[in-house]
Write an enzyme that holds these catalytic residues in place. Structure first.
Site, PDB file in Angstrom:
ATOM      1  N   ARG A 121     -35.492  13.736  -5.844  1.00 39.14           N
ATOM      2  CA  ARG A 121     -34.767  13.524  -4.318  1.00 39.14           C
ATOM      3  C   ARG A 121     -33.319  13.624  -4.481  1.00 39.14           C
ATOM      4  NH1 ARG A 121     -39.037   9.421  -1.339  1.00 39.14           N
ATOM      5  NH2 ARG A 121     -39.895  11.133  -0.431  1.00 39.14           N
ATOM      6  N   GLN A 126     -33.944  18.721  -1.239  1.00 41.18           N
ATOM      7  CA  GLN A 126     -34.585  18.066   0.196  1.00 41.18           C
ATOM      8  C   GLN A 126     -35.436  19.051   0.782  1.00 41.18           C
ATOM      9  OE1 GLN A 126     -31.704  16.714   2.831  1.00 41.18           O
ATOM     10  NE2 GLN A 126     -31.849  14.596   2.066  1.00 41.18           N
ATOM     11  N   ASP A 129     -39.128  18.919  -0.664  1.00 41.07           N
ATOM     12  CA  ASP A 129     -39.540  17.570  -1.020  1.00 41.07           C
ATOM     13  C   ASP A 129     -40.867  17.400  -0.083  1.00 41.07           C
ATOM     14  OD1 ASP A 129     -40.076  14.921  -1.017  1.00 41.07           O
ATOM     15  OD2 ASP A 129     -38.060  14.369  -0.396  1.00 41.07           O
ATOM     16  N   SER A 132     -41.639  13.920   1.490  1.00 38.29           N
ATOM     17  CA  SER A 132     -40.829  13.691   2.771  1.00 38.29           C
ATOM     18  C   SER A 132     -41.505  14.390   3.876  1.00 38.29           C
ATOM     19  CB  SER A 132     -39.494  14.092   2.536  1.00 38.29           C
ATOM     20  OG  SER A 132     -38.772  13.106   1.717  1.00 38.29           O
ATOM     21  N   TYR A 227     -35.446   3.563  -3.883  1.00 35.57           N
ATOM     22  CA  TYR A 227     -36.948   2.999  -3.791  1.00 35.57           C
ATOM     23  C   TYR A 227     -36.542   1.650  -3.787  1.00 35.57           C
ATOM     24  CZ  TYR A 227     -38.550   7.712  -4.577  1.00 35.57           C
ATOM     25  OH  TYR A 227     -39.081   8.971  -4.168  1.00 35.57           O
TER      26      TYR A 227
END
Ligand code: NAD
Length: 481
Positions: A121, A126, A129, A132, A227
């Site tokens: 990440r 991005q 991803d 996501s 996280y």
């Protein structure tokens, strides 16, 4: 350079790994694209549209024959890849934890399995991803499912017949899915509150117009990489106390809380559900990892004795098959662009690229990812060949923390030369072959349906077809990353 896209075999999977739009892009990269007939059907992409985009459409065997790259949503069974070029890249959500035997079978089949959910990440990645892109849609769909099962209106309505009060929605976990759930519930006119254990989430929640709720006892439980970490017993108790008081006054609860490498934290007890009024709705987006709600039955929708509905779909992004496929397939193209020499129009993988090192699970007949361990099995174990013939197992994310025993001797899946390569790659990514710590979120959170789901009595909202046309909407959570 041939790219194959097969029809997904997993029960309940509606998505497809390429759309006509991405086929055009892949051809632009110099590829020949072969699609298995019907691959896009459940996501509303007819074969004719793939043909118009320049792909050939035919049988699975014709599509896979000589393929250098196979694009998938879920991990395919090794047997289904027969005919692909030696070392072909098989790119998709591989869900390796708890499924090491299946990964070993892919290694043995000679393909290079690439786990998209292991994509780091980082800013550069991005656009690739999948966690996501799929979580964003799942957060949206969770609210739509809740609204569909809710017997009342969501927004405040002032009518000649009187006023309808707005619904109270509580979102637990304000990551990608949670932030999109908050934004969607706000757009529907609900009064929204949210909680998370990461203090940084508070600002993001408030920027969406919702109220952030957090206990003073829990200052910040941020772990590594943005996280959350697991809470201590005392922190859990403090959080439970806060939630218990709040939840009794809510109409709708959406839970999205996950901790990398751990089962989903239990946040809503049976007693909390029982404190809610009849007609309340709870949607558990963590259902595939055991659920945040004590009463959740993964893959099912249940009604409790006090009249609350708990929705536990496990492939929520798949309920928006068109949108989910569009975003997922674009994630794949973005990654492929880094693997292809655009000038020469040939596959040119840089095995030292951090994105490649983080995602490649198997290579040259061996498991090469430092986080995937395949233990030697006792002599009585099923041979690897038999394992390879089994369909890919899915829906096993709750097993993530307890990898099952391997079904084949290690030597069979990892010849000596390849084992040396395993160690080399492990070293390169700073891990150890046997005990490397996870470097990325280790579970395919967005990509695991359960067989039960297809058979489940659906809530009102689920009466619609599994796949429906995409609705344009802003991606609110995206700007928060
Ligand atoms: P996730 O799916 O791992 O977890 C969902 C949410 O649950 C998280 O916000 C987490 O903090 C929360 N949570 C965990 N335990 C909880 C508990 N006991 N109670 C309440 N909430 C709890 O998270 P995610 O959506 O993948 O996002 C994780 C982080 O990664 C976020 O900070 C996000 O902004 C960031 N992110 C970064 C990128 C990037 O490319 N830079 C991309 C996506 C996400």
């Amino acid at each position: 350079m041939k790219i194959a896209v097969l029809r997904e075999r997993a029960d309940g999977e509606t998505r497809v790994a390429a759309t006509p739009e991405t086929v055009t892009k892949l051809i632009g990269l110099g590829a020949e694209v072969a699609i298995e007939a019907g691959a896009g059907e459940l996501a509303r992409f007819p074969d004719a549209d793939y043909q118009k985009a320049g792909a050939s459409v035919g049988s699975a065997a014709a599509a896979i024959k000589g393929a250098d790259i196979v694009l998938t949503v879920r991990r395919p069974a090794a047997a289904g890849l027969a005919g692909a070029a030696t070392g072909a890249l098989v790119i998709g959500a591989m869900d390796p934890y708890g499924n090491e035997g299946e990964i070993a079978a892919l290694a043995k089949a000679g393909v290079t399995a690439v786990a998209m959910e292991f994509m780091p990440r980082i800013t550069r990645a991005q656009v690739m991803d999948i966690l996501s892109s799929q979580a964003n849609l799942a957060g949206y769909q969770a609210v739509i499912d809740a609204a569909g099962a809710f017997d009342r209106a969501m927004p405040m309505m002032m009518t000649a017949a009187g006023t309808v009060r707005p619904a109270k929605v509580f979102v637990m976990g304000a990551g990608v899915a949670g932030l999109q759930a908050i934004a969607t519930a706000k757009r529907l006119g609900a009064v929204v509150t949210a909680t998370d254990v990461r203090a940084a989430a508070g600002e993001q929640v408030e920027s969406l117009g919702a109220k952030f709720i957090m206990t003073d006892a829990l200052k910040d439980a941020s772990g590594s990489g943005g996280y959350a970490r697991e809470l201590t017993k005392d922190e859990q108790a403090a959080q439970a106390e806060l939630v218990a008081g709040h939840i009794a006054k809510q109409d709708i609860v959406i839970t999205t809380a996950l901790i990398p490498g751990r089962p989903a934290p239990k946040l809503v007890s049976k007693a909390m559900v029982e404190s809610m009024a009849p007609g309340s709705v709870l949607v558990d987006l963590a259902a595939e990892r055991g659920g945040n709600i004590e009463l959740t039955q993964p893959g099912k929708t249940i009604t409790t004795a006090n009249g609350a509905t708990i929705i536990g779909f496990t492939n929520v992004a798949g309920r928006l098959a068109t949108s989910a496929s569009q975003l997922y397939s674009r994630n794949l193209v973005s990654f492929l662009e880094t693997l292809i020499d655009k000038k020469e129009k040939v596959l040119a993988v840089n095995w030292d690229d951090e994105l490649v090192k983080a995602t490649v699970l198997t290579r040259d007949g061996a498991i090469v990812h430092p986080n995937i361990k395949f233990e030697a099995a006792p002599a009585v174990a099923k041979p690897a060949a038999a394992k390879a013939a089994e369909p890919a197992k899915t829906g096993a994310t709750s097993k993530a923390a307890a990898p099952k025993k391997a079904a084949a001797p290690k030597a069979e899946a990892a010849p000596a030369a390849a084992a040396a390569k395993t160690a080399a790659v492990a070293k390169a990514v700073g891990g150890k072959v046997k005990k490397a710590a996870p470097i990325v979120a280790p579970v395919a959170k967005t990509a695991v349906p359960k067989k039960a789901e297809a058979k489940t009595a659906a809530p009102k909202a689920a009466a619609k077809p599994a796949a429906k046309p995409a609705a344009a909407k802003p991606s609110t959570a995206k700007g928060k990353k």
